[in-house]
Design a protein around this motif. Structure first.
Motif, mmCIF file in Angstrom:
data_model
loop_
_atom_site.group_PDB
_atom_site.id
_atom_site.type_symbol
_atom_site.label_atom_id
_atom_site.label_comp_id
_atom_site.label_asym_id
_atom_site.label_seq_id
_atom_site.Cartn_x
_atom_site.Cartn_y
_atom_site.Cartn_z
ATOM 1 N N LYS A 130 37.104 -25.568 4.894
ATOM 2 C CA LYS A 130 36.467 -26.124 6.079
ATOM 3 C C LYS A 130 37.168 -27.370 6.593
ATOM 4 C CE LYS A 130 32.135 -24.624 4.160
ATOM 5 N NZ LYS A 130 30.964 -25.058 3.459
ATOM 6 N N SER A 193 39.721 -17.544 6.019
ATOM 7 C CA SER A 193 39.486 -18.744 6.833
ATOM 8 C C SER A 193 40.793 -19.482 7.105
ATOM 9 C CB SER A 193 38.477 -19.665 6.148
ATOM 10 O OG SER A 193 38.979 -20.133 4.918
ATOM 11 N N LEU A 226 32.306 -18.493 7.864
ATOM 12 C CA LEU A 226 31.638 -19.790 7.690
ATOM 13 C C LEU A 226 30.180 -19.616 7.280
ATOM 14 C CD1 LEU A 226 33.131 -21.622 10.803
ATOM 15 C CD2 LEU A 226 33.570 -22.198 8.405
ATOM 16 N N ASN A 231 28.263 -22.819 5.706
ATOM 17 C CA ASN A 231 28.550 -23.857 6.701
ATOM 18 C C ASN A 231 27.920 -23.404 8.019
ATOM 19 O OD1 ASN A 231 29.567 -25.902 8.259
ATOM 20 N ND2 ASN A 231 31.679 -25.680 7.558
ATOM 21 N N ALA A 235 29.355 -22.374 11.805
ATOM 22 C CA ALA A 235 29.335 -20.926 12.033
ATOM 23 C C ALA A 235 28.668 -20.610 13.367
ATOM 24 C CB ALA A 235 28.604 -20.225 10.890
#
Length: 668
Positions: A130, A193, A226, A231, A235
Motif C-alpha cells: 500500500k 498490487s 485492496l 484497505n 479500495a
C-alpha cells in the motif's frame, strides 16, 4: 427516473448492455456478463410488422458477438498484435488453468523481477503493497513491465488473483478442520498490487492524478486487491474511479456494496458515483443488503420493473423488500413467481428456503430441495436449501453436512456459515457454533444474524457480559428489530441492570408494534401509535416483572394490566402512551421472518397473560381489594392455567372477606 423509455433510449440501453456483456466476457468476468445478459433479455422487444422486419434487422446496429472494438488506437493496435496469445490465455482461463493463463503474458520470472526490483526501495509493512513508491523505485522497476494491452494485463492479473484464492482454500484444507482457522491469505495480492502500481505510475498524468487512456478495468482489479487486504477506504476510492470509467461492470458495484456496512456510508458515497441506471440499481441493491425497506425503495423498484419486467435480479429485489418488511406471504409469492419464470435459476434460492423454513412450509421446501438437487446439486445455494430442509426435519447432523458442503464449494457463502452456527447451537456444540458465527461475521460484518447468534451462544454459556456486547452489535445493525432489543433487555435483566433492561424492552415493544399496526412502507417507526397496536404479552410481562423487582408497583401494575388486555387486542387503560423511552433514532425493519401479526381479536389466553392476571390478583390481595382479587381468580379458573393456585386464592379471598365482615360473592 421514468418507468417508460423512448425507443431511442431503449436502443441505447441495449447497445450499452451488449457492450458490457462482450467486454466482461473478454475479461472472464462471467457473473457480471450474466447479469448484463439477463437484463438485456428482460427489455421487452418492440413489436415489428412483417414488412418492417427485414429493415429493422439491418438497422438495429447490434454489436459484434466476437470481440468488442477498441476506440483507443494504441490499445487497439496492442490487442490486434496480442490476439493469438490472448485467445490462448482465455482458453486456459476457461479451463481453470489460472497459472498457465497468467504465464502467457506475465511469466513467473517477469513477476519475480518486478517484486524484487520494487521491494528494496518501497518498504511496505508486511507486504501489503500500500505504500507509495519513490521516484527512483518507479524508474528502476518501470522497465520490467512488458508492454501489454489493458485487456491482456487484466486477464493475466485476474487469473493470478483466482490462482491465489484457489491455493488459499487448499491451504485451509477441510472446512472447520484443524488447519481451517481463518488465517490463510492470498499470497498473490502483493505481486498483483505492485504490478498495478507500476502500470498506474507509467500512465499517470504529470499534472494530475488521472490515468491516461485507462478503461476502468485495472482500477476495478486494484480495488478488489485492496479490499482483500482490508484497505477499505482506498479500495472504495479505486472502485468509484472504475465505475466512472465503465459503469456497466456490475462486479465493481458489488465490490462497493461489500465495503458499505451502514446506511450513512451509502449516503456518503452517493454523490461521488456516476448517476445512471446502473447506479440506480446499485442504490436499491445496497439498501436491501442493509435491510432497508421504505416507500422510496418500492417506487424505485416499480420504475425499474417497468423497464425490465421479467428481470430475475429485480424480481428478487422485490421479493427481498417484502421479506425485510416481514410480509412473508408476499415474499413467498414473489419467489414462487421467479421460480415459475426461471425454473433453472438457483441464485438467491437460499433466501427463499429461509422464508419457507420460517413459514414451516415443509412440502414447498421439500419441492425446492428436489428442484435444486436436480438442477445442480453441487451449487452452494442447492446445499443450503437442502440443509434447511433437513433442519426443518430436525435432522441437525445431516443439515450440518450440507452446510459444510456448501462451504467446501464456496467459503464465502454467508448463509451456510450462519445456518451452520444455528445447527451447532441445536446440537449443543457451543464451541463450533461460536466459530461458525465468527466466520460469518468475517465474511460479512453486516450479518446481524451472526452477531445475534454469538450473543445467544454466550448467553447459553452464562457469559452475559459477552452476550450483551454481541446483542448490542446486532441491535445496532437492526435498531428497529424487536427481537434484538428483547435479547438485550433479557441479558441486562440477568445482569441486574433492570432500568436499562426496561428501556431495551420498551424499544422492543415499539419495534413489534411498528409492524403490527400495518405500517406498510410509508410509516416512520417514530410515528407508531401504540394505542392501536398489538403488543407481545411476553415483553409486557417481562417489563412488569422488572418494575416489580425494583419496587415500582404502580408501573408494574400498569404493564400487567396491559399484558392481560392483549387477550382481546386492547391496550388497557390507555397505558400504551406510557411506553416512552429515551430519544432513539429510527432504523430498519427486521427480515427475521417471525410472524408478527397476532390477529385482530388479540392473542387469547396465554401463559404470559395468566401469569400477569395472577400477579394482579395477588396485588389486589395486598391492597385489600378483595372484589378484584376474587374476579381475577375466577377468570384464572376459567382460563385453565394456574387453576390450583387460583382456587387456593379464591379460598383465601373468601376467608379474608368473612374475617372482615364483608359479604362473600357466590361461588363460580
Amino acid at each position: 427516473m421514468s418507468s417508460s423509455l423512448s425507443n431511442r433510449d431503449k436502443s441505447q440501453l441495449r447497445s450499452a448492455l451488449q457492450e458490457a456483456i462482450i467486454k466482461c466476457s473478454e475479461r472472464c468476468l462471467y457473473q457480471s456478463s450474466k447479469w448484463a445478459a439477463e437484463l438485456l433479455n428482460a427489455i421487452p422487444e418492440a413489436e415489428v410488422s412483417p414488412d418492417d422486419s427485414q429493415l429493422s434487422d439491418t438497422s438495429t446496429g447490434y454489436a459484434s458477438t466476437v470481440l468488442a472494438p477498441n476506440i483507443d488506437p494504441e490499445e487497439a493496435a496492442l490487442e490486434s498484435k496480442e490476439l493469438n496469445k490472448y485467445l490462448l490465455a482465455k482458453s486456459f482461463f476457461d479451463c481453470r488453468e489460472y497459472d498457465r493463463c497468467a504465464a502467457v503474458f506475465l511469466p513467473d520470472s517477469t513477476l519475480a523481477g518486478i517484486v524484487a526490483s520494487k521491494e528494496p526501495k518501497n518498504a511496505t509493512p508486511k507486504g501489503k503493497g500500500k505504500g507509495k513508491a519513490t521516484p527512483s523505485a518507479r524508474a528502476s522497476s518501470s522497465g520490467t513491465l512488458p508492454q501489454l494491452s489493458q485487456r491482456s494485463l487484466f486477464l493475466a492479473l485476474y487469473a493470478k488473483l483466482l490462482s491465489g484464492e484457489k491455493r488459499k482454500d487448499e491451504d485451509a484444507e477441510m472446512v472447520m478442520g484443524p488447519q481451517d482457522i481463518g488465517t490463510c491469505v492470498n499470497k498473490q495480492l502483493l505481486t498483483i498490487s505492485r504490478v498495478l502500481e507500476i502500470w498506474f505510475e507509467q500512465h499517470r498524468s504529470e499534472d494530475s492524478e488521472e490515468i491516461k487512456g485507462s478503461q476502468g478495468w485495472l482500477e476495478y482489479l486494484y480495488g478488489m486487491v485492496l479490499a482483500k487486504e482490508k484497505n477499505e477506504q482506498l479500495a472504495l476510492y479505486w472502485l468509484i474511479r472504475s465505475a466512472h470509467l465503465f459503469p456497466m461492470n456490475w462486479g465493481c458495484w458489488l465490490e462497493m456494496t461489500a465495503l458499505i456496512s451502514r446506511v450513512e456510508d451509502l449516503n456518503r458515497i452517493l454523490p461521488r458515483i456516476p448517476q445512471n441506471i446502473v447506479s440506480f440499481m446499485f442504490h436499491i441493491h445496497t439498501s436491501l443488503e442493509l435491510y432497508q425497506h421504505d416507500a422510496n425503495l418500492a417506487n424505485a423498484l416499480d420504475q425499474l420493473l417497468g423497464i425490465f419486467p421479467t428481470s430475475s435480479f429485480l424480481l428478487t429485489c422485490d421479493a427481498l423488500l417484502s421479506y425485510h418488511a416481514k410480509d412473508l406471504v408476499a415474499a413467498e409469492q414473489h419467489f414462487s413467481r421467479i421460480l415459475s419464470l426461471h425454473p433453472h435459476r438457483l441464485d438467491s434460492l437460499d433466501h427463499y428456503s429461509n422464508i419457507l423454513y420460517v413459514m414451516n412450509s415443509r412440502p414447498k421446501l421439500a419441492f425446492l430441495a428436489h428442484l435444486c438437487s436436480n438442477v445442480d446439486k453441487f451449487r452452494p445455494e442447492s446445499c443450503v436449501v437442502i440443509g434447511n430442509y433437513y433442519s426443518l426435519l430436525s435432522l441437525h447432523e445431516k443439515a450440518v453436512q450440507y452446510f459444510r458442503r456448501a462451504l467446501m464449494l464456496d467459503r464465502s457463502c454467508l448463509s451456510a456459515w450462519t445456518l451452520m452456527g444455528h445447527e451447532y447451537v441445536e446440537l449443543k456444540n457451543t464451541h463450533a457454533a461460536i466459530e461458525s458465527y465468527r466466520r460469518a461475521v468475517d465474511v460479512n460484518r453486516r450479518d446481524y444474524r451472526a452477531w445475534y447468534g454469538l450473543g445467544q451462544t454466550y448467553e447459553v454459556l452464562e457469559m452475559h457480559a459477552y452476550a450483551l456486547w454481541y446483542y448490542k452489535k446486532a441491535a445496532g445493525l437492526r435498531p428497529w428489530d424487536g427481537k434484538m432489543w428483547m435479547a438485550v433487555g433479557s441479558c441486562l435483566q440477568h445482569m441486574n441492570r433492570n432500568q436499562d433492561g426496561i428501556k431495551a424492552l420498551k424499544r422492543a415493544l415499539l419495534a413489534e408494534s411498528y409492524y403490527d399496526t400495518g405500517s406498510n412502507l410509508d410509516s416512520s417507526p417514530r410515528s407508531v401509535d401504540m394505542r392501536g397496536a398489538h403488543m407481545d404479552p411476553e415483553i409486557l410481562l417481562q417489563i412488569a416483572n422488572m418494575y416489580d423487582s425494583i419496587g415500582e408497583d404502580e408501573n408494574a401494575k400498569a404493564y400487567m394490566e396491559m399484558c392481560v388486555a392483549q387477550e382481546d387486542g386492547g391496550v388497557g387503560d390507555s397505558q400504551g402512551e406510557s411506553i416512552a423511552i429515551h430519544n432513539d433514532s429510527p432504523g430498519e425493519a427486521s427480515d427475521e421472518g417471525e410472524t408478527a401479526g397476532r390477529g385482530e381479536g388479540g392473542t387469547g389466553v396465554t401463559a404470559a397473560t395468566s401469569k400477569a392476571r395472577m400477579w394482579l390478583a395477588h396485588h389486589a390481595m395486598r391492597t385489600e381489594d378483595y372484589t378484584t382479587a376474587n374476579r381475577l381468580a375466577n377468570e384464572l379458573c376459567q382460563d385453565g392455567v394456574e387453576v390450583e393456585e387460583a382456587k387456593a386464592l379464591i379460598r383465601e379471598v373468601r376467608s379474608r372477606m368473612e374475617a372482615n365482615g364483608m359479604s362473600t360473592p357466590p361461588p363460580p
